[in-house]
Scaffold this motif. Structure first.
Motif, PDB file in Angstrom:
ATOM      1  N   PRO A 163      36.829  52.128  59.246  1.00  0.00           N
ATOM      2  CA  PRO A 163      37.706  50.964  59.476  1.00  0.00           C
ATOM      3  C   PRO A 163      37.192  49.675  58.834  1.00  0.00           C
ATOM      4  O   PRO A 163      37.933  48.723  58.675  1.00  0.00           O
ATOM      5  N   ILE A 164      35.916  49.656  58.459  1.00  0.00           N
ATOM      6  CA  ILE A 164      35.324  48.447  57.898  1.00  0.00           C
ATOM      7  C   ILE A 164      35.429  48.418  56.383  1.00  0.00           C
ATOM      8  O   ILE A 164      35.805  47.415  55.788  1.00  0.00           O
ATOM      9  N   THR A 202      41.332  51.166  56.461  1.00  0.00           N
ATOM     10  CA  THR A 202      40.264  50.175  56.567  1.00  0.00           C
ATOM     11  C   THR A 202      40.786  48.968  57.349  1.00  0.00           C
ATOM     12  O   THR A 202      40.962  47.883  56.800  1.00  0.00           O
ATOM     13  N   THR A 203      40.990  49.157  58.627  1.00  0.00           N
ATOM     14  CA  THR A 203      41.656  48.168  59.475  1.00  0.00           C
ATOM     15  C   THR A 203      40.951  46.822  59.481  1.00  0.00           C
ATOM     16  O   THR A 203      41.574  45.784  59.241  1.00  0.00           O
ATOM     17  N   ILE A 204      39.669  46.806  59.764  1.00  0.00           N
ATOM     18  CA  ILE A 204      38.939  45.537  59.863  1.00  0.00           C
ATOM     19  C   ILE A 204      38.885  44.859  58.499  1.00  0.00           C
ATOM     20  O   ILE A 204      39.032  43.637  58.393  1.00  0.00           O
ATOM     21  N   TYR A 205      38.715  45.649  57.467  1.00  0.00           N
ATOM     22  CA  TYR A 205      38.711  45.112  56.103  1.00  0.00           C
ATOM     23  C   TYR A 205      40.049  44.449  55.793  1.00  0.00           C
ATOM     24  O   TYR A 205      40.098  43.317  55.308  1.00  0.00           O
ATOM     25  N   VAL A 206      41.137  45.137  56.084  1.00  0.00           N
ATOM     26  CA  VAL A 206      42.472  44.595  55.798  1.00  0.00           C
ATOM     27  C   VAL A 206      42.718  43.320  56.597  1.00  0.00           C
ATOM     28  O   VAL A 206      43.194  42.312  56.060  1.00  0.00           O
ATOM     29  N   SER A 221      47.078  43.054  66.265  1.00  0.00           N
ATOM     30  CA  SER A 221      46.971  43.831  65.028  1.00  0.00           C
ATOM     31  C   SER A 221      45.673  44.625  65.013  1.00  0.00           C
ATOM     32  O   SER A 221      45.643  45.784  64.589  1.00  0.00           O
ATOM     33  N   LEU A 222      44.594  44.014  65.475  1.00  0.00           N
ATOM     34  CA  LEU A 222      43.302  44.691  65.525  1.00  0.00           C
ATOM     35  C   LEU A 222      43.344  45.883  66.474  1.00  0.00           C
ATOM     36  O   LEU A 222      42.921  46.988  66.120  1.00  0.00           O
ATOM     37  N   TRP A 223      43.875  45.676  67.676  1.00  0.00           N
ATOM     38  CA  TRP A 223      43.937  46.768  68.653  1.00  0.00           C
ATOM     39  C   TRP A 223      44.802  47.922  68.162  1.00  0.00           C
ATOM     40  O   TRP A 223      44.425  49.089  68.283  1.00  0.00           O
ATOM     41  N   VAL A 224      45.953  47.608  67.608  1.00  0.00           N
ATOM     42  CA  VAL A 224      46.845  48.661  67.113  1.00  0.00           C
ATOM     43  C   VAL A 224      46.188  49.396  65.947  1.00  0.00           C
ATOM     44  O   VAL A 224      46.223  50.628  65.865  1.00  0.00           O
ATOM     45  N   GLY A 225      45.575  48.655  65.037  1.00  0.00           N
ATOM     46  CA  GLY A 225      44.913  49.280  63.894  1.00  0.00           C
ATOM     47  C   GLY A 225      43.772  50.185  64.308  1.00  0.00           C
ATOM     48  O   GLY A 225      43.633  51.317  63.820  1.00  0.00           O
ATOM     49  N   LEU A 226      42.922  49.716  65.222  1.00  0.00           N
ATOM     50  CA  LEU A 226      41.789  50.532  65.670  1.00  0.00           C
ATOM     51  C   LEU A 226      42.241  51.732  66.496  1.00  0.00           C
ATOM     52  O   LEU A 226      41.657  52.819  66.393  1.00  0.00           O
ATOM     53  N   LEU A 227      43.283  51.562  67.300  1.00  0.00           N
ATOM     54  CA  LEU A 227      43.831  52.697  68.051  1.00  0.00           C
ATOM     55  C   LEU A 227      44.401  53.740  67.097  1.00  0.00           C
ATOM     56  O   LEU A 227      44.224  54.949  67.297  1.00  0.00           O
TER      57      LEU A 227
END
Length: 177
Positions: free
Chosen positions: A95-96, A131-135, A151-157
């Motif tokens: 994700p990073i 790459t959620t955190i990167y995006v 957005s962070l929670w949905v992406g990481l989930l």
């Protein structure tokens, strides 16, 4: 006819259709192209500090070896679930940073082989997650969006779901259940 030959034909046709459409709409093609290139360069310059910060943070995380220390705590649970501990660094880094996770995947494939259980899982994770955190940090940061909590929670989930589905599918398809 191979896909490469088809691509070599389709791309010029698409470009030609764009040029014809632009002439029809009386758009100054060259000026528009130069303006778009200028805006792209400006965007690249504005994104660069965020990119450097993400690469620096990812490099520190990987080089510190702290991930292996943390993963040792989860070894009994992972053994019970038949999940190889070796894929955890990639699962955390994916994700990073896509490049960092790709490097971890290449190391796993070199060590265990592309047809191994670990090689297959790492390949599935690389293809399924984002790459959620990167995006969020790069794109949201570059345009000034500060409220990224949901957005962070949905992406990481979504990344966690893709990780679990990748492991399950590789286990089912290749018989490691």
């Amino acid at each position: 006819m191979t896909l490469i030959k088809i691509g070599n034909i389709i791309i010029p046709i698409v470009v030609l259709l764009i040029i014809i459409y632009a002439f029809k709409k009386k758009v100054r093609i060259y000026d528009s192209f130069v303006q778009g290139a200028k805006e792209g360069l400006e965007l690249s310059v504005s994104i660069f500090p965020y990119l450097v910060a993400m690469l620096f943070a990812t490099d520190i995380l990987l080089k510190s070896n702290i991930l292996n220390e943390i993963f040792d705590v989860f070894t009994p649970v992972l053994n019970f679930l038949k999940i190889p501990k070796e894929i955890l660094p990639m699962s955390i880094v994916r994700p990073i940073s896509g490049n960092a996770s790709f490097a971890v995947m290449i190391d796993l494939i070199k060590t265990y082989g592309p047809d191994s259980y670990i090689g297959r899982i790492s390949s599935a994770i690389q293809g399924a997650t984002d790459t959620t955190i990167y995006v969020l940090s790069l794109y949201f940061g570059s345009i000034g969006i500060k409220k990224i909590k949901y957005s962070l929670w949905v992406g990481l989930l979504t990344d966690l779901t893709c990780l679990i589905v990748s492991i399950l599918l590789v286990s089912i398809v290749f018989g490691n259940v």
